[in-house]
Design an enzyme around this catalytic site. Sequence first.
Site, PDB file in Angstrom:
ATOM      1  N   PHE A   1       0.864  -1.187   0.000  1.00  0.00           N
ATOM      2  CA  PHE A   1       0.000   0.000   0.000  1.00  0.00           C
ATOM      3  C   PHE A   1       0.895   1.231   0.000  1.00  0.00           C
ATOM      4  CE2 PHE A   1      -2.501   3.448   1.653  1.00  0.00           C
ATOM      5  CZ  PHE A   1      -3.752   3.257   1.109  1.00  0.00           C
TER       6      PHE A   1
ATOM      7  N   ASP B   1       9.259   2.948   1.802  1.00  0.00           N
ATOM      8  CA  ASP B   1       8.070   3.667   2.253  1.00  0.00           C
ATOM      9  C   ASP B   1       7.917   3.446   3.759  1.00  0.00           C
ATOM     10  OD1 ASP B   1       5.533   4.491   2.932  1.00  0.00           O
ATOM     11  OD2 ASP B   1       4.552   3.631   1.174  1.00  0.00           O
TER      12      ASP B   1
ATOM     13  N   LYS C   1       2.398  10.378   8.509  1.00  0.00           N
ATOM     14  CA  LYS C   1       1.708   9.869   9.711  1.00  0.00           C
ATOM     15  C   LYS C   1       2.286  10.418  11.018  1.00  0.00           C
ATOM     16  CE  LYS C   1      -0.430   5.715   7.795  1.00  0.00           C
ATOM     17  NZ  LYS C   1      -1.846   5.588   8.072  1.00  0.00           N
TER      18      LYS C   1
ATOM     19  N   THR D   1       2.234  24.571  -3.734  1.00  0.00           N
ATOM     20  CA  THR D   1       2.025  25.853  -3.050  1.00  0.00           C
ATOM     21  C   THR D   1       2.619  25.841  -1.642  1.00  0.00           C
ATOM     22  OG1 THR D   1      -0.017  26.142  -4.275  1.00  0.00           O
ATOM     23  CG2 THR D   1       0.281  27.550  -2.333  1.00  0.00           C
TER      24      THR D   1
HETATM   25  C1  LIG Z   1       2.938   2.471   3.894  1.00  0.00           C
HETATM   26  C2  LIG Z   1       1.986   3.562   3.533  1.00  0.00           C
HETATM   27  N1  LIG Z   1       2.293   4.359   2.494  1.00  0.00           N
HETATM   28  C3  LIG Z   1       1.483   5.368   2.128  1.00  0.00           C
HETATM   29  C4  LIG Z   1       0.300   5.591   2.799  1.00  0.00           C
HETATM   30  C5  LIG Z   1      -0.597   6.724   2.375  1.00  0.00           C
HETATM   31  O1  LIG Z   1      -0.623   7.694   3.373  1.00  0.00           O
HETATM   32  P1  LIG Z   1      -1.830   8.722   3.450  1.00  0.00           P
HETATM   33  O2  LIG Z   1      -3.066   7.949   3.779  1.00  0.00           O
HETATM   34  O3  LIG Z   1      -1.412   9.672   4.526  1.00  0.00           O
HETATM   35  O4  LIG Z   1      -1.901   9.375   2.116  1.00  0.00           O
HETATM   36  C6  LIG Z   1      -0.063   4.769   3.878  1.00  0.00           C
HETATM   37  C7  LIG Z   1      -1.345   4.982   4.579  1.00  0.00           C
HETATM   38  O5  LIG Z   1      -1.814   4.177   5.314  1.00  0.00           O
HETATM   39  C8  LIG Z   1       0.809   3.726   4.245  1.00  0.00           C
HETATM   40  O6  LIG Z   1       0.512   2.903   5.243  1.00  0.00           O
END
Ligand SMILES: Cc1ncc(COP(=O)(O)O)c(C=O)c1O
Length: 482
Positions: A190, A296, A327, A351
């Site tokens: 994800f 990530d 987060k 922006t």
């Molecule tokens: C590993 C990871 N990457 C990206 C995201 C996307 O973050 P956001 O929901 O703040 O856009 C999440 C969200 O849960 C995530 O767990």
Amino acid sequence: MKRAFSKLAFPKYTKPEVLTEIPGPKSRQLLKEMDLLQETRTINFFMNTAKSQGTYAVDADGNVILDVFGHIASLPLGYNHPAMAEAATKPEWLPFLLQRHALGVQPPEEWPRELRETLMRVSPKGFSEVMTTCGCGSSANENAFKAAFIWKRKRERHSAEPTREELLTCMRNEAPGSPQLSILSFEKSFHGRMLGCLSATRSKPIHKVDIPAFPWPVCRFPRLSYPLEEHQRENREEEDRCLTHVEDIVHSHPIPVAGIIVEPIMAEGGDHAATPYFYQQLRRIAANNGIAFIVDEVQTGCGATGRFWAHDYWQLDNPPDIVTFAKKMQVSGFYLKGEFRPAQTYRIYNTWMGDPLRMLQLHVITNVIEGENLLRRVSDTGSFLKMELERISQEYPFLVANVRGKGTFLAFDTPDGETRNQLLFEMRQKGVQIGGCGENTVRLRPPLIFDQQDANILLETLQTVLRKFKNHSVQHKSVPIK
Ligand SMILES: Cc1ncc(COP(=O)(O)O)c(C=O)c1O
């Protein structure tokens, strides 16, 4: 304002107090009101944020709920932490409450120092630069992908400026100006829901269906068998199979791969991780093939695994090229190696490009993590919690299996999605909020201040709910052991 904040720091909760069902009558009324304007089906309850404190959320009906989900893993210090409440009363915060800067044009004079003393202070090893983005993890990943594409094309052009043809064709979304390049991601990963990063997200069809996507490659991710110590040989074989798949894609995919993106623990997709060996090899494959290695850390970063950055556990000789965050950090963005800074201006830009107010929060967060030795607390509480969950898993093997994770970033599987959802619901009725991920997984994402007393309450409540399950309907089911 000072008085309001000192009041906030007052209540101290030590256990859940449940007065109504959750959501209670007031939350249900608010759901009705809100549903006239917006989607509400994912909401568990409305909060009385001012009354919430520490690891306890107070809801609109006055229920005191132990929060082990922490706003989808984004609450670093719990609610109304005294250090945050105190900092927020300082006059230095006021200008950043009153207006927001376009950081790429007129940043506040404090910005370079804040970058140095917050983001660079906690930088993963091997980085000397950082970009800040809009605030969400998706914006961090989306811009990280752009950095990888720009870097890849710059290498292919031997650092020359884009050609006239490239500048003309990109305006028609055609090659060579808009090149065929891809980001390789893993099954169940994800990486966010924005238009670009959604093409790398693979966790659930419902996130992707109906939305045009880049035809980027996806690779199998190792499904390890637990306990890891007892399955070392088969796990290594599984990881090698997946690595071979990565190499095959890198060498044969019709759209050249510019970046490989991976989560240290694949969270939304069900809390799966591989061993350090797998990531070390991925790093090697990326480096050998002129591919950016993007980690990530949106969900894993900022301490929840017991290290500030979860990829620290991999002990890479050569750090990743890009590490994305959001987060718990409150600000979002990515660390990048110098060669990933685009040669031209305005290429990764918008922006706001960040938020000084959130950066002030991060300053407090990093101070508290250090001052209260929270990484140690996360490790200690996490070890205790994991050990107890493993014990519970032996007692209820048909309901709780595959206990896994690092620090307090822990998860276990239930027999199926229905049982998992029922478990989350029953826990909430007893005043403990936890989360789900994947098909049938329960995930724990408490704030970093979560301690052994909190863990004991979570464990006691879990056992009460499991006993009820055992005596009732779900006892015939059993958890598939991976
Ligand atoms: C590993 C990871 N990457 C990206 C995201 C996307 O973050 P956001 O929901 O703040 O856009 C999440 C969200 O849960 C995530 O767990």
